[in-house]
Design a protein around this motif. Structure first.
Motif, PDB file in Angstrom:
ATOM      1  N   THR A  14       0.852  -1.290  -0.276  1.00  0.00           N
ATOM      2  CA  THR A  14       0.016   0.033   0.188  1.00  0.00           C
ATOM      3  C   THR A  14       0.922   1.204   0.034  1.00  0.00           C
ATOM      4  N   PRO A  15       1.870   1.292   0.886  1.00  0.00           N
ATOM      5  CA  PRO A  15       2.614   2.695   0.972  1.00  0.00           C
ATOM      6  C   PRO A  15       3.503   2.926  -0.247  1.00  0.00           C
ATOM      7  N   GLN A  16       3.739   1.945  -1.048  1.00  0.00           N
ATOM      8  CA  GLN A  16       4.696   1.988  -2.222  1.00  0.00           C
ATOM      9  C   GLN A  16       4.052   2.613  -3.476  1.00  0.00           C
ATOM     10  N   THR A  17       2.678   2.577  -3.512  1.00  0.00           N
ATOM     11  CA  THR A  17       1.892   2.992  -4.420  1.00  0.00           C
ATOM     12  C   THR A  17       0.571   3.625  -4.234  1.00  0.00           C
ATOM     13  N   GLY A  18      -0.089   3.773  -5.074  1.00  0.00           N
ATOM     14  CA  GLY A  18      -1.554   4.407  -4.920  1.00  0.00           C
ATOM     15  C   GLY A  18      -1.704   5.004  -6.412  1.00  0.00           C
ATOM     16  N   VAL A  19      -3.066   5.305  -6.764  1.00  0.00           N
ATOM     17  CA  VAL A  19      -3.481   5.684  -8.039  1.00  0.00           C
ATOM     18  C   VAL A  19      -2.911   7.153  -8.046  1.00  0.00           C
ATOM     19  N   ASP A  20      -3.018   8.053  -6.991  1.00  0.00           N
ATOM     20  CA  ASP A  20      -2.414   9.289  -7.316  1.00  0.00           C
ATOM     21  C   ASP A  20      -1.028   9.203  -7.456  1.00  0.00           C
ATOM     22  N   SER A  21      -0.103   8.418  -6.627  1.00  0.00           N
ATOM     23  CA  SER A  21       1.436   8.396  -6.872  1.00  0.00           C
ATOM     24  C   SER A  21       1.860   7.592  -8.256  1.00  0.00           C
ATOM     25  N   ILE A  22       0.896   6.735  -8.740  1.00  0.00           N
ATOM     26  CA  ILE A  22       1.337   6.029 -10.209  1.00  0.00           C
ATOM     27  C   ILE A  22       1.050   7.278 -11.312  1.00  0.00           C
ATOM     28  N   ILE A  23       0.098   8.012 -11.004  1.00  0.00           N
ATOM     29  CA  ILE A  23      -0.119   9.084 -12.407  1.00  0.00           C
ATOM     30  C   ILE A  23       0.916   9.957 -11.903  1.00  0.00           C
ATOM     31  N   ALA A  24       1.181  10.389 -10.785  1.00  0.00           N
ATOM     32  CA  ALA A  24       2.395  11.429 -10.677  1.00  0.00           C
ATOM     33  C   ALA A  24       3.684  10.917 -11.048  1.00  0.00           C
ATOM     34  N   THR A  25       3.972   9.600 -10.857  1.00  0.00           N
ATOM     35  CA  THR A  25       5.179   8.920 -11.442  1.00  0.00           C
ATOM     36  C   THR A  25       5.108   9.152 -12.817  1.00  0.00           C
ATOM     37  N   TYR A  26       4.255   8.603 -13.432  1.00  0.00           N
ATOM     38  CA  TYR A  26       4.066   8.780 -15.057  1.00  0.00           C
ATOM     39  C   TYR A  26       4.181  10.273 -15.352  1.00  0.00           C
ATOM     40  N   SER A  27       3.975  11.410 -14.755  1.00  0.00           N
ATOM     41  CA  SER A  27       3.974  12.722 -15.208  1.00  0.00           C
ATOM     42  C   SER A  27       5.415  13.148 -15.066  1.00  0.00           C
ATOM     43  N   LEU A  28       6.159  12.583 -14.126  1.00  0.00           N
ATOM     44  CA  LEU A  28       7.561  13.050 -13.848  1.00  0.00           C
ATOM     45  C   LEU A  28       8.671  12.150 -14.307  1.00  0.00           C
ATOM     46  N   MET A  29       8.423  10.905 -14.284  1.00  0.00           N
ATOM     47  CA  MET A  29       9.531  10.068 -14.634  1.00  0.00           C
ATOM     48  C   MET A  29       9.098   8.913 -15.794  1.00  0.00           C
ATOM     49  N   GLY A  30       7.938   9.090 -16.303  1.00  0.00           N
ATOM     50  CA  GLY A  30       7.704   8.577 -17.646  1.00  0.00           C
ATOM     51  C   GLY A  30       6.841   7.185 -17.426  1.00  0.00           C
ATOM     52  N   LEU A  31       6.516   6.521 -18.490  1.00  0.00           N
ATOM     53  CA  LEU A  31       5.786   5.226 -18.597  1.00  0.00           C
ATOM     54  C   LEU A  31       6.386   3.989 -17.895  1.00  0.00           C
ATOM     55  N   PRO A  32       7.582   3.834 -18.295  1.00  0.00           N
ATOM     56  CA  PRO A  32       8.350   2.568 -17.777  1.00  0.00           C
ATOM     57  C   PRO A  32       8.255   2.570 -16.266  1.00  0.00           C
ATOM     58  N   PHE A  33       8.567   3.658 -15.393  1.00  0.00           N
ATOM     59  CA  PHE A  33       8.621   3.779 -14.074  1.00  0.00           C
ATOM     60  C   PHE A  33       7.430   3.565 -13.552  1.00  0.00           C
ATOM     61  N   ALA A  34       6.252   4.201 -14.260  1.00  0.00           N
ATOM     62  CA  ALA A  34       4.949   3.994 -13.875  1.00  0.00           C
ATOM     63  C   ALA A  34       4.374   2.542 -13.844  1.00  0.00           C
ATOM     64  N   ILE A  35       4.893   1.889 -14.682  1.00  0.00           N
ATOM     65  CA  ILE A  35       4.604   0.220 -14.954  1.00  0.00           C
ATOM     66  C   ILE A  35       5.393  -0.470 -13.757  1.00  0.00           C
TER      67      ILE A  35
END
Length: 417
Positions: free
Chosen positions: A87-108
């Motif tokens: 749970t603390p590693q991810t969340g819909v908000d952090s996954i979307i924010a990861t995509y915004s700054l770090m790109g799709l590979p990191f978000a996956i």
């Protein structure tokens, strides 16, 4: 300052979307669904706890009482451990924010890493506990007769939508906003004040980079969203993409507070399993990123950001940034108003009412968990917990010992005022 504004402009649209989705999940998905199927000590319970936990937008402090509540309701140690890891590693908000700054590979890769490490940790917890740890049949704090909260009252669609918006843009802003701002400021300070040569010895050295990040991340409090700009800043200074992933995994999942609570409530075996799973999983996935997958996948977004640092930002991003700042300011104002109003709280002398001091609460999830734990105690007819002052007002015939025991079972300390 310019670098911080660029990071905010990049993240703001995705953060607002993530907060909205998180609010809709909170309002429209019943809380009992997360505990109903987690009682058995088998792989299915571990897998369900992991899948439930990955999209939940719980901050690092909020996940602890939530997991302890699941355990108190009857979830097995394996399922509880898996939930604590995922749970603390991810969340819909952090996954979307990861995509915004770090790109799709990191978000996956980020939710996949959370999935694997949680399954590993949950299964190890089941194996180390043996077959005698079945916990089904315990009373659920969500189903007790004393829990007469507003959540039990059916809401219309409009009512649920209002609840979703309040949770997304007030409660979550209060819980995560502070840590997001801290993360952005730290990222800006790293970018401005840390010279590029500072991490020269760690450049292209995966193991050294990861060990450095682990030493920083494990004891420190980082939320899943607030860790993103810090990881970006460290990678831009020369640390490897794998080390960036280690920060995204170990930073939110491990901190001194969670270590102490898990050791107290679940025991030393579960704590060791928890730490080993996260650290081993983080380093393993970091090595895969650095040495198996094409590194360009994980650097291309940083290169693009560096190239456009001096380009004008879109009006949409600027508008989202302004809206985000307004919502953060509103949450901060409401928090201080609550602190000011809470100073007027007086201890009731009615023999049917008791006052307690509850320490360890850091967010609205913590407050809710403490309140539900108190309401689960037989004899309690009403309870109100104030986050700002850490004061709980309880009405009913339950003893102070029973109330404090229920609060301590979800990870907080409690004493009668």
């Amino acid at each position: 300052m310019e670098q911080i504004l660029i990071l905010i402009n990049e993240m703001a649209p995705y953060l607002l979307l993530g907060f909205l989705i998180a609010g809709l999940m909170h309002a429209f998905i019943p809380s009992t669904i997360y505990s109903r199927y987690l009682a058995h000590q088998n792989f299915k319970s571990v897998a369900l706890a992991t899948l439930f936990g990955i999209p939940l937008p719980l901050c690092s402090c909020g996940v602890i009482p939530t997991a302890m509540s699941l355990r108190r309701e009857g979830a097995s140690k394996g399922a509880t451990t898996a939930f604590l890891i995922a749970t603390p590693q991810t969340g819909v908000d952090s996954i979307i924010a990861t995509y915004s700054l770090m790109g799709l590979p990191f978000a996956i890769v980020r939710p996949i890493a959370a999935l694997v490490t949680a399954l590993l940790g949950g299964e190890l917890a089941n194996l180390t506990e043996g077959k005698g740890d079945e916990t089904s049949g315990k009373e659920s704090i969500f189903e007790c007769s004393n829990c007469n909260t507003s959540e039990d009252k059916p809401l219309t669609f409009i009512g649920k939508l209002k609840e979703a918006l309040h949770y997304a843009f007030i409660d979550m802003m209060q819980d995560i906003g502070k840590w997001l701002v801290i993360g952005l400021i730290v990222a800006g300070m790293i970018t401005i004040f840390v010279p590029d040569s500072a991490f020269e010895v760690f450049k292209d050295n995966s193991i050294a980079s990861m060990l450095l990040v682990l030493c920083i991340a494990v004891p420190m409090y980082l939320c899943a969203t607030g860790s993103i700009p810090i990881a970006v800043a460290l990678m831009m200074k020369g640390l490897t993409p794998g080390a960036g992933l280690v920060l995204l995994m170990a930073g939110p999942a491990c901190n001194i507070a969670s270590i102490l609570v898990i050791n107290k409530v679940l025991g030393r075996k579960s704590l060791i399993t928890y730490l080993v799973s996260i650290i081993t999983g983080a380093i393993s996935f970091g090595l895969v990123i650095d040495h198996v997958l094409p590194r360009q996948w994980f650097l291309s977004n940083l290169i693009a950001q560096d190239a456009c640092c001096h380009e004008s930002q879109s009006w949409f991003s600027i508008g989202c940034t302004i809206l985000l700042m307004v919502l953060l300011a509103n949450a901060l104002i409401l928090y201080f108003i609550g602190r000011y109003n809470s100073k007027t709280i007086t201890i009731n002398t009615d023999t049917m009412k008791q006052t307690f001091i509850i320490n360890g609460m850091n967010c609205n999830h913590c407050r809710t968990s403490a309140e539900k734990a108190i309401l689960s105690v037989p004899g309690v007819t009403s309870a109100s917990v104030d986050l700002a002052t850490k004061v709980a007002q309880v009405e009913g015939t339950a003893t102070a010992e029973a109330i404090c025991k229920a609060v301590e079972e979800v990870g907080f300390s409690c004493k009668e005022a």
